[in-house]
Design a protein around this motif. Structure first.
Motif, PDB file in Angstrom:
ATOM      1  N   ALA A 290       0.641  -1.237   0.100  1.00  0.00           N
ATOM      2  CA  ALA A 290       0.014  -0.012   0.032  1.00  0.00           C
ATOM      3  C   ALA A 290       1.080   1.225   0.030  1.00  0.00           C
ATOM      4  O   ALA A 290       0.700   2.174  -0.780  1.00  0.00           O
ATOM      5  N   CYS A 291       2.062   1.150   0.832  1.00  0.00           N
ATOM      6  CA  CYS A 291       2.764   2.467   0.719  1.00  0.00           C
ATOM      7  C   CYS A 291       3.663   2.714  -0.599  1.00  0.00           C
ATOM      8  O   CYS A 291       3.694   3.558  -1.022  1.00  0.00           O
ATOM      9  N   VAL A 292       3.929   1.548  -1.182  1.00  0.00           N
ATOM     10  CA  VAL A 292       4.373   1.581  -2.606  1.00  0.00           C
ATOM     11  C   VAL A 292       3.699   2.283  -3.351  1.00  0.00           C
ATOM     12  O   VAL A 292       3.835   3.248  -4.278  1.00  0.00           O
ATOM     13  N   ALA A 293       2.591   1.991  -3.584  1.00  0.00           N
ATOM     14  CA  ALA A 293       1.372   2.451  -4.342  1.00  0.00           C
ATOM     15  C   ALA A 293       1.339   3.867  -4.023  1.00  0.00           C
ATOM     16  O   ALA A 293       1.199   4.869  -4.909  1.00  0.00           O
ATOM     17  N   GLY A 294       1.247   4.304  -2.778  1.00  0.00           N
ATOM     18  CA  GLY A 294       1.109   5.626  -2.274  1.00  0.00           C
ATOM     19  C   GLY A 294       2.315   6.452  -2.931  1.00  0.00           C
ATOM     20  O   GLY A 294       2.238   7.510  -3.215  1.00  0.00           O
ATOM     21  N   THR A 295       3.503   5.864  -2.678  1.00  0.00           N
ATOM     22  CA  THR A 295       4.637   6.280  -3.147  1.00  0.00           C
ATOM     23  C   THR A 295       4.622   6.732  -4.756  1.00  0.00           C
ATOM     24  O   THR A 295       4.904   7.821  -5.152  1.00  0.00           O
ATOM     25  N   VAL A 296       4.097   5.795  -5.279  1.00  0.00           N
ATOM     26  CA  VAL A 296       4.173   5.812  -6.842  1.00  0.00           C
ATOM     27  C   VAL A 296       2.968   6.718  -7.285  1.00  0.00           C
ATOM     28  O   VAL A 296       3.385   7.742  -7.988  1.00  0.00           O
ATOM     29  N   ALA A 297       1.990   7.094  -6.581  1.00  0.00           N
ATOM     30  CA  ALA A 297       1.010   8.219  -6.681  1.00  0.00           C
ATOM     31  C   ALA A 297       1.558   9.307  -6.484  1.00  0.00           C
ATOM     32  O   ALA A 297       1.292  10.382  -7.239  1.00  0.00           O
ATOM     33  N   TYR A 298       2.433   9.242  -5.356  1.00  0.00           N
ATOM     34  CA  TYR A 298       3.130  10.887  -4.950  1.00  0.00           C
ATOM     35  C   TYR A 298       4.045  11.225  -5.981  1.00  0.00           C
ATOM     36  O   TYR A 298       4.010  12.324  -6.424  1.00  0.00           O
ATOM     37  N   LEU A 299       4.709  10.413  -6.472  1.00  0.00           N
ATOM     38  CA  LEU A 299       5.892  10.715  -7.370  1.00  0.00           C
ATOM     39  C   LEU A 299       5.163  11.081  -8.877  1.00  0.00           C
ATOM     40  O   LEU A 299       5.559  12.090  -9.371  1.00  0.00           O
ATOM     41  N   LEU A 300       4.061  10.315  -9.263  1.00  0.00           N
ATOM     42  CA  LEU A 300       3.313  10.517 -10.515  1.00  0.00           C
ATOM     43  C   LEU A 300       2.839  11.892 -10.048  1.00  0.00           C
ATOM     44  O   LEU A 300       2.496  12.691 -11.015  1.00  0.00           O
ATOM     45  N   SER A 301       2.358  12.457  -8.967  1.00  0.00           N
ATOM     46  CA  SER A 301       1.573  13.700  -8.813  1.00  0.00           C
ATOM     47  C   SER A 301       2.160  14.990  -9.388  1.00  0.00           C
ATOM     48  O   SER A 301       1.629  15.736  -9.786  1.00  0.00           O
ATOM     49  N   PHE A 302       3.792  14.652  -9.211  1.00  0.00           N
ATOM     50  CA  PHE A 302       4.458  15.889  -9.711  1.00  0.00           C
ATOM     51  C   PHE A 302       4.204  16.280 -11.099  1.00  0.00           C
ATOM     52  O   PHE A 302       3.977  17.606 -11.389  1.00  0.00           O
ATOM     53  N   PRO A 303       4.294  15.395 -11.955  1.00  0.00           N
ATOM     54  CA  PRO A 303       4.360  15.899 -13.429  1.00  0.00           C
ATOM     55  C   PRO A 303       2.667  15.907 -13.637  1.00  0.00           C
ATOM     56  O   PRO A 303       2.338  16.884 -14.580  1.00  0.00           O
ATOM     57  N   LEU A 304       1.909  14.995 -13.055  1.00  0.00           N
ATOM     58  CA  LEU A 304       0.408  15.059 -13.553  1.00  0.00           C
ATOM     59  C   LEU A 304      -0.203  16.285 -13.126  1.00  0.00           C
ATOM     60  O   LEU A 304      -1.132  16.836 -13.946  1.00  0.00           O
ATOM     61  N   PHE A 305       0.171  17.005 -12.072  1.00  0.00           N
ATOM     62  CA  PHE A 305      -0.900  18.095 -11.565  1.00  0.00           C
ATOM     63  C   PHE A 305      -0.424  19.408 -12.115  1.00  0.00           C
ATOM     64  O   PHE A 305      -0.620  20.197 -11.664  1.00  0.00           O
ATOM     65  N   ARG A 306       0.715  19.146 -13.145  1.00  0.00           N
ATOM     66  CA  ARG A 306       0.786  20.517 -14.031  1.00  0.00           C
ATOM     67  C   ARG A 306      -0.369  20.498 -14.842  1.00  0.00           C
ATOM     68  O   ARG A 306      -0.431  21.617 -15.456  1.00  0.00           O
ATOM     69  N   MET A 307      -1.190  19.439 -15.066  1.00  0.00           N
ATOM     70  CA  MET A 307      -2.284  19.489 -15.918  1.00  0.00           C
ATOM     71  C   MET A 307      -3.585  19.518 -15.359  1.00  0.00           C
ATOM     72  O   MET A 307      -3.656  19.179 -14.237  1.00  0.00           O
ATOM     73  N   LYS A 308      -4.430  19.730 -16.080  1.00  0.00           N
ATOM     74  CA  LYS A 308      -5.794  19.836 -15.530  1.00  0.00           C
ATOM     75  C   LYS A 308      -6.783  18.923 -16.582  1.00  0.00           C
ATOM     76  O   LYS A 308      -6.556  18.814 -17.491  1.00  0.00           O
ATOM     77  N   MET A 309      -7.771  18.569 -16.045  1.00  0.00           N
ATOM     78  CA  MET A 309      -8.979  18.049 -16.686  1.00  0.00           C
ATOM     79  C   MET A 309      -8.592  16.944 -17.548  1.00  0.00           C
ATOM     80  O   MET A 309      -8.080  15.833 -17.246  1.00  0.00           O
ATOM     81  N   PHE A 310      -8.884  17.198 -18.920  1.00  0.00           N
ATOM     82  CA  PHE A 310      -8.832  16.015 -19.958  1.00  0.00           C
ATOM     83  C   PHE A 310      -7.356  15.783 -20.170  1.00  0.00           C
ATOM     84  O   PHE A 310      -6.729  14.636 -20.231  1.00  0.00           O
ATOM     85  N   TYR A 311      -6.504  16.699 -20.065  1.00  0.00           N
ATOM     86  CA  TYR A 311      -4.946  16.446 -20.223  1.00  0.00           C
ATOM     87  C   TYR A 311      -4.568  15.701 -18.967  1.00  0.00           C
ATOM     88  O   TYR A 311      -3.594  14.906 -19.247  1.00  0.00           O
ATOM     89  N   PHE A 312      -5.092  16.027 -17.817  1.00  0.00           N
ATOM     90  CA  PHE A 312      -4.820  15.077 -16.572  1.00  0.00           C
ATOM     91  C   PHE A 312      -5.248  13.739 -17.052  1.00  0.00           C
ATOM     92  O   PHE A 312      -4.568  12.722 -16.632  1.00  0.00           O
ATOM     93  N   LEU A 313      -6.508  13.553 -17.443  1.00  0.00           N
ATOM     94  CA  LEU A 313      -6.959  12.268 -17.718  1.00  0.00           C
ATOM     95  C   LEU A 313      -5.889  11.349 -18.578  1.00  0.00           C
ATOM     96  O   LEU A 313      -5.721  10.371 -18.289  1.00  0.00           O
ATOM     97  N   ILE A 314      -5.726  12.059 -19.880  1.00  0.00           N
ATOM     98  CA  ILE A 314      -4.964  11.050 -20.793  1.00  0.00           C
ATOM     99  C   ILE A 314      -3.282  11.047 -20.130  1.00  0.00           C
ATOM    100  O   ILE A 314      -2.979  10.003 -20.319  1.00  0.00           O
TER     101      ILE A 314
END
Lengths: 292, 320
Positions: free
Chosen positions: B75-99
């Motif tokens: 569970a912690c690893v999944a959380g870490t992956v999500a945390y790391l992904l969030s840096f590039p991902l939250f530069r985007m919004k809505m549709f771009y985030f989805l893709i």
């Protein structure tokens, strides 16, 4: 060595021509209706199935089967436009979800009508192989040449339609600014119908051309839609020229990596390419900031 | 509650399996909603679940640690992956985030398929040990069997729901809603929107990872296709059809649709995805706020039917 490179490059050219007509169809809908059609890959599948059924099962001539493979997806596309996309115009996420629902339905329809299990192989009517420059190792089956030729013809025809006809102008006007276009008396509804018909027809003809080269099954749209999304994003959402350029870039990268490393790595690289483009320049190589 | 406790002893084995998967899916959809209340739809959620499953089973396999340790680790690893992904991902919004989230997730998933050495390739990992409760002299319970695992999944599921419910309705959790509805206002009064989006994404990742761990140790084998686009689209259908407006919406959605799905299993096997598609389209067209808004919509009609004037319909602040 040289022969392998030449062969790969030729394969890439053919695959980019095919990807271009699929991606242009997808981008056209985004431009005109602000709807991302996730079921575009399934329209491609419908085209392939129509060809298989008419040509292999009922024995129609190839040309007529191809014509029907354009018309049937067109019909499906028009129904989708009418029922699903019209209430969702301008709502990117809503349209996407609608088309996701349609993906499930079309897949099940294909399984229900034709069954899933058996391999649906299509004997191409063009079985000769062309040896490029007389080299033994470099060869292209004529069916692939047909893909290239038809794709190029469709793209040229579409370009001519956009630049030279009044309807094409209306279509471009809608892409640039729907409100201003409506104020000039262009019916957005009519233009949407035309755009959807063209888009679905392109997916259908793509499916019909590729059907003899791939395995026809209900899941064949899946890989296509992922690739088309990559091409659309890299090219810039709503930009037709960008889609064509991106199709060429992506196909060359994908084909060369597939040949020299392997297919899964090539797809990973493609996805990362899209990811990087989204991060660095979300408008894509040809997109402008205020589109979509 | 009593019904739920007695249920495993009266239903048939495959129905028990169904209930266990339902509990796991409930954790998945409720954690998915946690992201969506901050205003973004992520298509990486199924893959985050897979991260939890893979991390847990691989740690177990290569170090021999007990699943009791590896599951929280997953569970912690999944959380870490999500945390790391969030840096590039939250530069985007809505549709771009989805893709972009789809691209990231699919790339991770294809890595599992491609690299046979640690991840087992497309066949995945097999012979995953089940959870065991073994206190010498007191009790020995193998949770690999459906009935004990049913209760375990029930307890874990309820615990997750309580935690996520408390979180969402806490002072801290109100920020999640605020980042969705009043993005700029929220930023102007000094709330770091991106920080809260990242937090929501990470927490959701942890719960998805936990669900993945549960799934892996119950099934005994995992492969990359379990966590593919199909599951992700199902999660999307469950949440959208159920309604994103309230905490109960996704739970209602996943429960109703799973029961519907299960009830047609024998008669119309191959139509099942089409039912999902039709339900999704129908909800989008007629019930944009999901099945959970159905009672509210039907109430005036019902009142009229029994001859009473409907009172003013209270507006719900549901959103999709």
């Amino acid at each position: 060595m040289f022969e392998l490179i030449l062969q790969t490059a030729l394969n890439a050219v053919i695959s980019s021509s095919f990807m271009a007509i699929i991606a242009v169809g997808l981008v056209l809908i985004v431009g005109v209706m602000q709807i991302v059609n996730f079921a575009h890959g399934e329209l491609y599948m419908v085209g392939a199935y129509t060809l298989w059924y008419l040509y292999m099962e009922t024995g129609f001539p190839f040309a007529i089967a191809v014509l029907c493979a354009v018309l049937v997806p067109m019909l499906v596309g028009l129904v989708m436009e009418r029922v699903l996309f019209r209430p969702m115009r301008g709502n990117l996420l809503g349209g996407l979800l609608m088309s996701v629902g349609m993906v499930f339905i079309l897949k099940v329809a294909a399984v229900w009508l034709f069954g899933e299990g058996l391999m649906k192989h299509i004997e191409s009517p063009f079985r000769e192989v062309w040896h490029v420059f007389g080299l033994d190792a470099v060869m292209i089956p004529n069916q692939r040449l047909l893909v290239l030729g038809v794709s190029a013809a469709v793209m040229l025809g579409f370009w001519f339609f956009l630049r030279r006809t009044k309807t094409g102008w209306a279509l471009r006007a809608c892409t640039q600014d729907p409100e201003a276009a409506a104020l000039q008396g262009i019916s957005i509804g009519k233009v949407s119908i035309i755009a959807m018909a063209i888009s679905a027809g392109m997916a259908g003809i793509g499916g019909a051309m590729m059907a003899p080269l791939v395995i026809v099954d209900p899941h064949m749209g899946h890989t296509i839609i992922i690739t088309a999304f990559i091409v659309m994003i890299v090219g810039g959402m709503g930009s037709l020229g960008g889609a064509v350029i991106a199709a060429v870039i992506y196909s060359f990268i994908h084909t060369f990596i597939t040949t020299y490393v392997d297919g899964v790595i090539a797809t990973i690289v493609g996805l990362l390419l899209m990811f990087v483009v989204l991060m660095v320049k979300p408008t894509g190589i040809m997109g402008t900031r205020d589109k979509v | 509650m009593a019904v739920i406790c007695v249920l495993p002893f009266i239903v048939r084995p495959y129905q028990l399996d169904f209930l266990i998967f339902l509990f796991i899916n409930i954790i998945l959809v409720v954690s998915f909603r946690l992201i969506s209340i901050t205003g973004e739809f992520s298509l990486a959620h199924a893959v985050l679940m897979g991260c939890g499953a893979y991390a847990s089973t691989m740690l177990n396999k290569y170090t021999g640690l007990s699943p009791w340790i590896t599951m929280p680790f997953g569970a912690c690893v999944a959380g870490t992956v999500a945390y790391l992904l969030s840096f590039p991902l939250f530069r985007m919004k809505m549709f771009y985030f989805l893709i972009a989230s789809f691209a990231a997730g699919e790339a991770i998933r294809l890595c599992w398929t491609r690299f046979r050495d640690p991840f087992g390739g497309f066949r995945g990992i097999r012979r995953i040990p089940s959870l065991e409760i073994d206190i010498p002299g007191v009790i020995y319970l193998d949770l690999g069997f459906p009935v004990p695992f049913y209760f375990f999944a029930l307890i874990v599921g309820l615990a997750c729901l309580v935690i996520m419910y408390r979180l969402e309705h806490s002072r801290f959790g109100l920020n999640f809603h605020a980042t969705h509805w009043q993005d700029q206002l929220c930023a102007s009064v000094g709330v770091n929107c991106r920080h809260f989006r990242t937090t929501a994404f990470t927490i959701a990742g942890v719960f998805a990872g936990l669900a993945g761990g549960l799934l892996a140790h119950y099934l005994g084998s995992i492969n990359p296709n379990l966590f593919g686009l199909t599951l992700m689209l199902y999660v999307l259908v469950w949440t959208i059809a159920g309604g994103l407006g309230s905490f109960a919406g996704p739970i209602i959605g996943v429960t109703l649709l799973s029961i519907l799905d299960e009830s047609v299993r024998s008669s119309a096997q191959e139509f099942r995805p089409a039912i999902y598609g039709a339900v999704l389209i129908a909800t989008m067209l007629f019930l944009p706020q999901g099945i959970e808004s159905l009672p509210d919509k039907l109430k005036p009609h019902f009142l009229r039917l029994i001859g009473r004037e409907p009172t003013a319909n209270k507006s719900t602040d549901a959103g999709s």
